[in-house]
Each structure stands twice: as structure tokens, then as C-alpha cells.
Enzyme design. Structure first.
Site, PDB file in Angstrom:
ATOM      1  N   TYR A  30       0.806  -1.226   0.000  1.00 54.13           N
ATOM      2  CA  TYR A  30       0.000   0.000   0.000  1.00 54.13           C
ATOM      3  C   TYR A  30       0.835   1.270   0.000  1.00 54.13           C
ATOM      4  O   TYR A  30       0.289   2.371   0.005  1.00 54.13           O
ATOM      5  CB  TYR A  30      -0.948  -0.001   1.199  1.00 54.13           C
ATOM      6  CG  TYR A  30      -2.132  -0.895   0.956  1.00 54.13           C
ATOM      7  CD1 TYR A  30      -1.953  -2.269   0.922  1.00 54.13           C
ATOM      8  CD2 TYR A  30      -3.389  -0.387   0.728  1.00 54.13           C
ATOM      9  CE1 TYR A  30      -3.016  -3.109   0.665  1.00 54.13           C
ATOM     10  CE2 TYR A  30      -4.456  -1.217   0.477  1.00 54.13           C
ATOM     11  CZ  TYR A  30      -4.261  -2.576   0.445  1.00 54.13           C
ATOM     12  OH  TYR A  30      -5.312  -3.408   0.190  1.00 54.13           O
ATOM     13  N   LYS A  63       2.487 -14.753   5.309  1.00 57.53           N
ATOM     14  CA  LYS A  63       2.797 -15.725   4.251  1.00 57.53           C
ATOM     15  C   LYS A  63       4.324 -15.863   4.233  1.00 57.53           C
ATOM     16  O   LYS A  63       4.990 -15.703   3.191  1.00 57.53           O
ATOM     17  CB  LYS A  63       2.238 -15.213   2.914  1.00 57.53           C
ATOM     18  CG  LYS A  63       2.317 -16.203   1.780  1.00 57.53           C
ATOM     19  CD  LYS A  63       1.238 -17.267   1.829  1.00 57.53           C
ATOM     20  CE  LYS A  63       1.434 -18.290   0.733  1.00 57.53           C
ATOM     21  NZ  LYS A  63       0.570 -19.464   0.844  1.00 57.53           N
ATOM     22  N   ASP A 110      -3.511 -17.989   3.796  1.00 61.07           N
ATOM     23  CA  ASP A 110      -4.494 -18.771   3.025  1.00 61.07           C
ATOM     24  C   ASP A 110      -5.242 -19.738   3.945  1.00 61.07           C
ATOM     25  O   ASP A 110      -6.471 -19.875   3.880  1.00 61.07           O
ATOM     26  CB  ASP A 110      -3.839 -19.500   1.839  1.00 61.07           C
ATOM     27  CG  ASP A 110      -2.468 -20.072   2.161  1.00 61.07           C
ATOM     28  OD1 ASP A 110      -1.941 -19.799   3.255  1.00 61.07           O
ATOM     29  OD2 ASP A 110      -1.909 -20.807   1.319  1.00 61.07           O
ATOM     30  N   ASP A 163      -6.486  -5.913   4.822  1.00 60.84           N
ATOM     31  CA  ASP A 163      -7.565  -5.372   4.000  1.00 60.84           C
ATOM     32  C   ASP A 163      -8.502  -6.495   3.558  1.00 60.84           C
ATOM     33  O   ASP A 163      -9.723  -6.422   3.706  1.00 60.84           O
ATOM     34  CB  ASP A 163      -6.935  -4.670   2.783  1.00 60.84           C
ATOM     35  CG  ASP A 163      -7.940  -3.824   2.025  1.00 60.84           C
ATOM     36  OD1 ASP A 163      -9.071  -3.677   2.507  1.00 60.84           O
ATOM     37  OD2 ASP A 163      -7.586  -3.314   0.947  1.00 60.84           O
TER      38      ASP A 163
END
Ligand code: NAD
Length: 361
Positions: free
Chosen positions: A124, A191, A225, A249
Site C-alpha cells: 500500500y 505468508k 491462506d 484489508d
């Protein structure tokens, strides 16, 4: 002395939900002097700037703002004004409570978790290299030289910085938030198995901070995930979720879906010196001016703001009034009804009217 609060009404459905929130906040009797300023396309039409300095000056001065959603063009045009405000004011922590309300149809009951999203870096930051530009080609050449990996020459590139500083700051915020709000557990979502130097760093620093809270707050880790799957299967397992910006987000919207949708999900962007309160949802342009959408997320964001300025009794009044209106099930917008075409559906203004009536009762 009245509290001074900056009001950014926003665009699309922003004006409607901001007005509803403002009326409900005023009904609690709390003494607020609002300072209205404009950002986004509305500001651009008036001043030629999408984020006029006056907006930032007003928030810096008043230290607190209530903000409606602002549209961001996809693909081209300016980057998000919403993100720009968070970055300019270093509103590094995005706090989004996710709570079930009796009377709202949703897949689960009794969900009560909080998302803490790092707000200042990650993808971002808007550091991007456009496909085909000479600087992009130069960057690709440099990366290929340094990493011995090939990047297709017709690629665009976005940069994902994650720092020790910002991770330590948000991790500390999350654990302190958990302690202060009598929460039991913080789950760090990442991740790190794939992005070892960014998410890996986020996880490493968070683990270090977690050790300082050992014995007081339980610490867990989850790969993003798997987290998405776990949340739709057993959301009750979670308490405080700590995430880097992008995952924060995405998971925010997923969690909103668990408790009834974007119409009920409030949020706060908190920095060291100031805070901006806004719903998780965007400006839903297709519903603009129709007096149709749910004002609850924006009103609940107002309640978070009231807590922030230490008007706890007013915040409770507001939250209880919303609870009662929702539990009664009469004055609800389309998104909270089992059948959106239900003839008893009311508009944004009418739902706010019902909440105000409860506050005054
Ligand atoms: P959105 O959140 O505006 O709307 C997606 C859908 O969610 C809507 O079509 C509607 O069905 C539902 N919805 C949203 N708010 C609702 C409400 N209050 N009541 C009932 N239903 C509601 O997401 P989008 O369509 O992806 O984004 C529209 C614009 O908003 C984009 O320009 C986006 O960049 C911007 N945006 C702004 C913010 C912000 O201001 N903080 C946040 C997210 C998106």
C-alpha cells in the site's frame, strides 16, 4: 468545552452514512463542534487537489476525525485518498472490531474478534513501476543482475516494503490492545513461507514482541491462506488478528461477511497523535443518493470515536441503541433482511431515525 472533531463526509454513499452517524452521535448529547472538510473528487472539483492541505491540517489540529468513504478510480487516476490520509498522518494501526449482533442474519453467532492491520507500509505504499517505462526496464535489469532470476520484460512492478520498525510498532500496539481490552490471544497472520524477507520479518519481529507478553497474552501464528479457510469454518477460535496491510484489508472484508456484511463493520485508523474513524466499506457508488444503504458501520465507527475521546457513556448509549434496533428487526436496511425485497425494508435515514429514537427513549 466542546470536543472539536473533523468531519470528512466522503462521496458515493459517504454523505448519507456520515450524516446518519452525525445525527446519531449528536442525539447522545455529547458536545462536539464539527469542522467539515472535503477530500477526493469533491475536493478536486473545488480546489484542484484530491487531498487539500486543509484536510490534514484540520485532523492534526483536532486530533480526531470521522470520515465517510471516498471513491478511488481503479487502474488509472489517483491512488487512494483514504490510504494517503493514513500515510500522511502516520495512522499506523487500523483497528476493526468484528462482532455478531442478535437479529442480523449471518452464518455464525457470538463472533467477537478484532482485526489489527498494519497501515503504513507493505504494497500500500504505492511504490510502483509502470509496464514499459524506462525506469521499469532499468529496475528489471538490476533485479535480474542481483538475483539471477528472470522477470518478463513486459512486467509492471509493485514494491512491498515491510520494516522492523513498523512491525515492532504494530505488534506492540496489538498486544497492548489485547491487554487493555481483556483479550486473551493474538494471532499473527502472514505468508512467511513464501515471502521470507517481508512476511518473514513481520513474523520474526512479532514473535519477539510476543515473548514480552508471554504468560499474559497467548500467541499464535497462521498462514494467510489457511487463515481464510479457518475463519469461514471456525471463526470462534480467534480473538485478536494481527496482519500486514494487504492481508488485513482482504481479511477485514471476509470477517465483515461472517457477521452480516460490510454494512455492519466499523473501523479506526490510529496514530500516535491522531485518529480517523471510518467504516470498512467503500463508497458503493451504485447506491449513491438512494437512501438505501446501511448506516450501521458508520454509526459504530462513531461509537469507536466516542470511546477514543473518552465519551464512553455516549458510546455505550449509541451501541445499545443500535443493538436494540437490530434485535427488534423492524427498522432495518435491505442488507439486514432475509429477503432484500421485504416490503418492511427502510432507508438509511429511517434506520438512523429509529436508532435516535432509542437513544432518546
Ligand atoms: P464497497 O465497500 O463500496 O461496496 C461493495 C458492496 O458492498 C456494495 O456494492 C454493496 O453491495 C455493499 N455495501 C457496501 N457498503 C454498504 C452499506 N453501508 N450498506 C449495505 N451494503 C453495503 O466496495 P467497492 O465497490 O469495491 O468500492 C467502491 C469504491 O470505494 C472504490 O472506489 C474503492 O476504492 C472505495 N473504497 C473506499 C474505502 C474508504 O473510503 N476507506 C474503502 C474501501 C473502498
Amino acid at each position: 468545552m466542546p470536543h472539536k472533531v473533523t468531519l470528512i463526509p466522503g462521496d458515493g454513499i459517504g454523505r448519507e452514512v456520515s450524516l446518519a452517524a452525525l445525527r446519531c452521535i449528536e442525539a447522545t448529547g455529547v458536545d462536539i463542534k464539527w469542522e467539515e472538510v472535503f477530500a477526493g473528487t469533491e475536493a478536486f472539483d473545488k480546489t484542484g487537489e484530491i487531498l487539500p492541505q486543509a484536510v490534514l491540517d484540520s485532523i492534526r489540529k483536532n486530533k480526531v476525525a470521522l470520515k465517510g468513504p471516498i471513491t478511488t478510480p481503479i487502474g488509472t487516476g489517483f491512488r487512494s485518498v483514504n490510504v494517503a490520509i493514513r500515510q500522511a498522518l502516520e495512522l499506523f494501526a487500523c483497528v476493526r472490531p468484528v462482532k455478531s449482533y442478535a437479529g442480523i442474519k449471518s452464518r455464525f453467532n457470538d463472533i467477537d474478534l478484532v482485526i489489527i492491520r498494519e497501515n503504513s507500509e507493505d504494497l500500500y505504499m504505492g511504490i510502483e513501476f509502470e509496464q514499459g517505462k524506462p525506469e521499469t526496464k532499468a529496475l528489471i535489469a538490476q533485479i535480474e543482475k542481483d538475483t539471477k532470476k528472470n522477470i518478463r520484460p513486459d512486467s509492471g512492478i509493485s514494491i512491498k516494503p515491510i520494516s522492523k520498525f513498523a512491525t515492532d510498532r504494530i505488534a506492540r500496539f496489538a498486544f497492548e490492545y489485547a491487554l487493555k481490552n481483556r483479550r486473551k490471544k493474538v494471532t499473527c497472520v502472514h505468508k512467511a513461507n513464501i515471502m521470507k524477507f517481508t512476511d518473514g520479518l513481520f513474523l520474526k519481529i512479532t514473535r519477539e514482541v510476543a515473548r514480552e507478553f508471554d504468560g499474559r497474552i497467548i500467541f499464535e501464528e497462521a498462514i494467510v491462506d489457511n487463515m481464510a479457510m479457518q475463519l469461514v469454518v471456525k471463526p470462534h477460535k480467534y480473538d485478536v488478528l494481527l496482519l500486514p496491510n494487504l492481508y488485513g484489508d482482504i481479511i477485514s472484508d471476509l470477517c465483515a461477511g461472517l457477521v452480516g456484511g460490510l454494512g455492519v463493520a466499523p473501523g479506526a485508523n490510529i496514530g500516535t497523535d491522531s485518529a480517523v474513524f471510518e467504516a470498512v466499506h467503500g463508497s458503493a457508488p451504485k447506491y449513491k443518493g438512494q437512501n438505501k444503504v446501511n448506516p450501521m458501520a458508520m454509526i459504530l465507527s462513531g461509537a469507536l470515536m466516542l470511546r477514543y475521546i473518552k465519551e464512553v457513556a455516549a458510546a455505550e448509549k449509541l451501541e445499545n441503541a443500535i443493538k436494540e434496533v437490530v434485535a427488534e428487526g423492524k427498522s432495518l436496511t435491505y442488507d439486514l433482511k432475509a429477503d432484500p425485497l421485504d416490503p418492511t425494508v427502510v432507508g438509511t435515514k429511517e434506520m438512523a431515525d429509529a436508532i435516535i429514537k432509542k437513544i432518546r427513549h
